[in-house]
Design a protein around this motif. Structure first.
Motif, PDB file in Angstrom:
ATOM      1  N   SER A 290       3.402   8.966  -8.141  1.00 10.12           N
ATOM      2  CA  SER A 290       3.693  10.321  -8.610  1.00 10.12           C
ATOM      3  C   SER A 290       5.180  10.643  -8.540  1.00 10.12           C
ATOM      4  CB  SER A 290       2.918  11.343  -7.778  1.00 10.12           C
ATOM      5  OG  SER A 290       3.246  11.202  -6.395  1.00 10.12           O
ATOM      6  N   THR A 291       5.920   9.929  -7.713  1.00  9.21           N
ATOM      7  CA  THR A 291       7.348  10.222  -7.537  1.00  9.21           C
ATOM      8  C   THR A 291       8.254   9.033  -7.844  1.00  9.21           C
ATOM      9  OG1 THR A 291       7.190   9.641  -5.182  1.00  9.21           O
ATOM     10  CG2 THR A 291       6.869  11.964  -5.768  1.00  9.21           C
ATOM     11  N   SER A 292       7.674   7.881  -8.209  1.00  6.82           N
ATOM     12  CA  SER A 292       8.483   6.678  -8.406  1.00  6.82           C
ATOM     13  C   SER A 292       8.056   5.949  -9.679  1.00  6.82           C
ATOM     14  CB  SER A 292       8.325   5.730  -7.211  1.00  6.82           C
ATOM     15  OG  SER A 292       8.559   6.405  -5.996  1.00  6.82           O
ATOM     16  N   SER A 293       8.959   5.090 -10.141  1.00  6.69           N
ATOM     17  CA  SER A 293       8.623   4.221 -11.269  1.00  6.69           C
ATOM     18  C   SER A 293       7.651   3.148 -10.806  1.00  6.69           C
ATOM     19  CB  SER A 293       9.884   3.569 -11.833  1.00  6.69           C
ATOM     20  OG  SER A 293      10.783   4.553 -12.319  1.00  6.69           O
ATOM     21  N   VAL A 294       6.750   2.773 -11.693  1.00  7.73           N
ATOM     22  CA  VAL A 294       5.718   1.786 -11.353  1.00  7.73           C
ATOM     23  C   VAL A 294       5.963   0.526 -12.180  1.00  7.73           C
ATOM     24  CG1 VAL A 294       3.246   1.300 -11.340  1.00  7.73           C
ATOM     25  CG2 VAL A 294       4.066   3.609 -10.826  1.00  7.73           C
ATOM     26  N   TYR A 295       5.999  -0.624 -11.500  1.00  8.72           N
ATOM     27  CA  TYR A 295       6.254  -1.895 -12.176  1.00  8.72           C
ATOM     28  C   TYR A 295       5.094  -2.880 -11.971  1.00  8.72           C
ATOM     29  CZ  TYR A 295      10.963  -0.015 -12.509  1.00  8.72           C
ATOM     30  OH  TYR A 295      12.043   0.790 -12.779  1.00  8.72           O
ATOM     31  N   ASN A 296       3.908  -2.341 -11.787  1.00  7.37           N
ATOM     32  CA  ASN A 296       2.745  -3.187 -11.527  1.00  7.37           C
ATOM     33  C   ASN A 296       2.486  -4.188 -12.651  1.00  7.37           C
ATOM     34  OD1 ASN A 296       2.614  -1.382  -9.452  1.00  7.37           O
ATOM     35  ND2 ASN A 296       0.539  -0.669  -9.869  1.00  7.37           N
ATOM     36  N   GLY A 297       2.655  -3.750 -13.894  1.00  8.61           N
ATOM     37  CA  GLY A 297       2.395  -4.623 -15.026  1.00  8.61           C
ATOM     38  C   GLY A 297       3.341  -5.805 -15.061  1.00  8.61           C
ATOM     39  N   GLY A 298       4.631  -5.539 -14.839  1.00  6.61           N
ATOM     40  CA  GLY A 298       5.606  -6.623 -14.814  1.00  6.61           C
ATOM     41  C   GLY A 298       5.325  -7.610 -13.705  1.00  6.61           C
ATOM     42  N   LEU A 342       3.252  -9.631   4.848  1.00  5.60           N
ATOM     43  CA  LEU A 342       4.461  -9.075   4.255  1.00  5.60           C
ATOM     44  C   LEU A 342       4.133  -7.924   3.314  1.00  5.60           C
ATOM     45  CD1 LEU A 342       7.496  -9.822   4.394  1.00  5.60           C
ATOM     46  CD2 LEU A 342       7.179 -11.091   2.268  1.00  5.60           C
ATOM     47  N   ILE A 343       3.093  -8.113   2.487  1.00  3.35           N
ATOM     48  CA  ILE A 343       2.687  -7.060   1.545  1.00  3.35           C
ATOM     49  C   ILE A 343       2.315  -5.782   2.288  1.00  3.35           C
ATOM     50  CG2 ILE A 343       0.918  -6.387  -0.145  1.00  3.35           C
ATOM     51  CD1 ILE A 343       0.689  -9.409  -0.846  1.00  3.35           C
ATOM     52  N   ASN A 348       9.444  -1.809   1.874  1.00  2.00           N
ATOM     53  CA  ASN A 348      10.220  -2.037   0.651  1.00  2.00           C
ATOM     54  C   ASN A 348       9.286  -2.539  -0.444  1.00  2.00           C
ATOM     55  OD1 ASN A 348      11.862  -3.447  -1.371  1.00  2.00           O
ATOM     56  ND2 ASN A 348      13.574  -3.120   0.043  1.00  2.00           N
ATOM     57  N   ILE A 349       9.191  -1.810  -1.539  1.00  2.00           N
ATOM     58  CA  ILE A 349       8.244  -2.138  -2.599  1.00  2.00           C
ATOM     59  C   ILE A 349       8.556  -3.489  -3.223  1.00  2.00           C
ATOM     60  CG2 ILE A 349       9.537  -0.959  -4.415  1.00  2.00           C
ATOM     61  CD1 ILE A 349       5.705  -1.114  -4.067  1.00  2.00           C
ATOM     62  N   TRP A 350       9.840  -3.856  -3.317  1.00  2.00           N
ATOM     63  CA  TRP A 350      10.205  -5.124  -3.944  1.00  2.00           C
ATOM     64  C   TRP A 350       9.861  -6.309  -3.052  1.00  2.00           C
ATOM     65  CZ3 TRP A 350      10.863  -5.096  -8.906  1.00  2.00           C
ATOM     66  CH2 TRP A 350      11.286  -3.914  -9.528  1.00  2.00           C
ATOM     67  N   VAL A 351       9.942  -6.116  -1.749  1.00  2.00           N
ATOM     68  CA  VAL A 351       9.505  -7.159  -0.819  1.00  2.00           C
ATOM     69  C   VAL A 351       7.995  -7.346  -0.942  1.00  2.00           C
ATOM     70  CG1 VAL A 351       9.289  -7.802   1.620  1.00  2.00           C
ATOM     71  CG2 VAL A 351      11.411  -6.778   0.779  1.00  2.00           C
ATOM     72  N   SER A 352       7.276  -6.245  -1.070  1.00  2.00           N
ATOM     73  CA  SER A 352       5.817  -6.313  -1.236  1.00  2.00           C
ATOM     74  C   SER A 352       5.455  -6.993  -2.557  1.00  2.00           C
ATOM     75  CB  SER A 352       5.216  -4.906  -1.188  1.00  2.00           C
ATOM     76  OG  SER A 352       3.810  -4.947  -1.206  1.00  2.00           O
ATOM     77  N   TYR A 353       6.171  -6.636  -3.621  1.00  2.00           N
ATOM     78  CA  TYR A 353       5.964  -7.294  -4.916  1.00  2.00           C
ATOM     79  C   TYR A 353       6.173  -8.813  -4.793  1.00  2.00           C
ATOM     80  CZ  TYR A 353       5.963  -2.908  -7.675  1.00  2.00           C
ATOM     81  OH  TYR A 353       5.661  -1.690  -8.235  1.00  2.00           O
TER      82      TYR A 353
END
Length: 472
Positions: A290-298, A342-343, A348-353
């Motif tokens: 709701s407050t951030s960009s989502v990059y799940n598809g990428g 780690l996930i 950090n969302i990028w570390v989780s990704y």
């Protein structure tokens, strides 16, 4: 015209091409990586309800439907179940687009359980529709089409949301259109002449009676005779199929090595399923959509590409899997355990990704090795049955995890604690197979050394005998 269709359908290219097209379209779902943001955002369902109430229903539905679908798939000769999957994919995205009440979204989870349970028909259809000499090439085309569709769909969804600013509803509407196209393609698949376990005796008997109606009783219609003969053949066919299945089960699990590979398959797939199902909720917890960009598809697109590359590399690895296979399962399961921790524990969302990409790639790498090792030692009938049993056991274990850890009626744990438990489960799998792998490698080394010593003794004895004979 019918002759033309029969000629096309009798080969392997036509059914393989159609199934590949269906697989591409059915797996091209731009909206799927954004399911959680869509439910907790526009659908206004709380994250707790999605995690602890809605998603468990899918797991329970999948488990309850899988045994029925597995038997019906072969009995009905595959195509009807693929058509059913296409229909339920359409209804799935109709509900996502237009349903808003909690009961309707609850039914949606059952609906998707039917979709996933019918995947067995997609993976098995080709083996009953084409000659065995084309299995390898056809399997490669079909699986490649599925992965390509998934990657294209995830990438398209990310581009639509990030660059075009398209709403989640519109992405779901586009996905609905693609599922409609897949449903139409499924109707054009040729009907296989026989199943793997349930043969074509009924159809053959009916055809013979239709060709020779003069042999029947004049007082009985051809249709009645065909139905009577079909009923008789069906009972005999069911009995033969049951005996054949039991014989294949005994053959499949008579090898200890195949049993261990199957154990890893079931344990790892159960935990992988939990991570895959709930990782979007984990990401929404770390960085709310709701407050951030989502990059799940990428991320999902990258996961598929990296995982496909890892799986592809298996074919070029020169490893004695009968010696080091179990140890490899332990090592890469340890990598998976670290990634799951780690996930779940990072902020950090990028570390989780990144952890998810490595985790999924390692799983696809190992499941490819496992599938190859099991399939290489079994007939196609045995492999199909082993695939179904291993999948069912994995799903049963996943259901237990869901019922105890996730479901509100039991522990109903928060998403972070869930991932800690999944990481511990993967760690236990790693420890089990590291120990088993070390034992197998040591036993092989000792056996080889003993065999070498025996050969040396035999050679020495032979040389001594030859020398004595020469002296005499």
């Amino acid at each position: 015209m019918s002759v033309c269709v029969d000629m096309r359908s009798s080969g392997w290219v036509f059914p393989t091409a159609l199934l590949s097209l269906y697989g591409f379209l059915a797996n091209c779902r731009p909206a799927e990586p954004f399911l959680t943001p869509y439910l907790v955002g526009p659908k206004n369902i709380s994250q707790h309800t999605v995690t602890n109430y809605l998603f468990p229903i899918w797991t329970y539905s999948y488990l309850s439907m899988l045994p029925v679908v597995f038997l019906l798939t072969d009995l009905l000769r595959y195509k009807p179940m693929i058509v059913l999957q296409g229909l339920f994919l359409v209804s799935n995205y109709l509900l996502l687009c237009f349903a808003s009440s909690l009961p309707a979204i609850t039914f949606l989870q059952f609906n998707f359980g039917v979709v996933t349970s019918t995947e067995v028909a997609y993976f098995s259809y080709i083996y009953s529709a084409i000659p065995p000499e084309h299995y390898q090439r056809a399997t490669g085309f079909v699986r490649s089409a599925m992965l390509t569709g998934f990657t294209f769909g995830a990438t398209l969804g990310q581009l639509l949301i990030s660059l075009a600013g398209v709403s989640y509803f519109t992405v779901n509407a586009i996905t609905l259109g693609l599922m409609g196209a897949a449903f139409i393609v499924s109707f054009n698949l040729p009907m296989p002449g026989r199943g793997v376990f349930f043969g074509s005796e009924v159809g053959e008997a009916a055809d013979q009676l239709e060709e020779k109606p003069q042999d029947t009783d004049p007082g009985v219609t051809v249709g009645q005779t065909v139905k009577a003969k079909a009923r008789w053949c069906s009972r005999g066919n069911l009995g033969r199929a049951g005996r054949r299945m039991w014989a294949n089960i005994k053959e499949s699990y008579s090898s200890k090595r195949l049993v261990y590979w199957s154990i890893w398959w079931a344990l790892a797939t159960a935990n992988y399923g939990q991570v895959f199902n709930y990782v979007q909720l984990m990401w929404d917890h770390i960085e709310p959509s709701s407050t951030s960009s989502v990059y799940n598809g990428g991320v999902e697109a990258v996961c598929t590409l990296v995982g496909a590359a890892a799986a592809f590399s298996v074919g070029y690895m020169k490893v004695r899997w009968e010696v080091w296979g179990e140890f490899s399962l332990g090592v890469f399961s340890a990598v998976g355990a670290v990634c799951v921790f780690l996930i779940g524990l990072t902020n950090n969302i990028w570390v989780s990704y990144s952890g998810y990409v490595i985790f999924k790639a390692s799983y696809m790498f190992l499941i490819t090795i496992t599938t190859f090792q099991i399939a290489a030692n079994l007939s196609m009938e045995c492999y199909a049955l082993t695939f179904g049993i291993n999948t069912f056991v994995a799903l049963a274990l996943q259901t237990v995890l869901t019922a105890v850890v996730v479901d509100d009626t039991a522990l109903g744990l928060d998403i972070v604690t869930q991932f800690i438990i999944y990481g511990c489960c993967y760690g236990a799998i790693s420890a089990l197979f590291l120990l088993r792998g070390l034992y197998t490698a040591c036993a092989h080394y000792c056996s080889s050394r003993s065999s070498h010593t025996t050969q040396q003794i035999q050679i020495t004895h032979t040389e001594g005998t030859d020398s004595l004979s020469t002296q005499m």
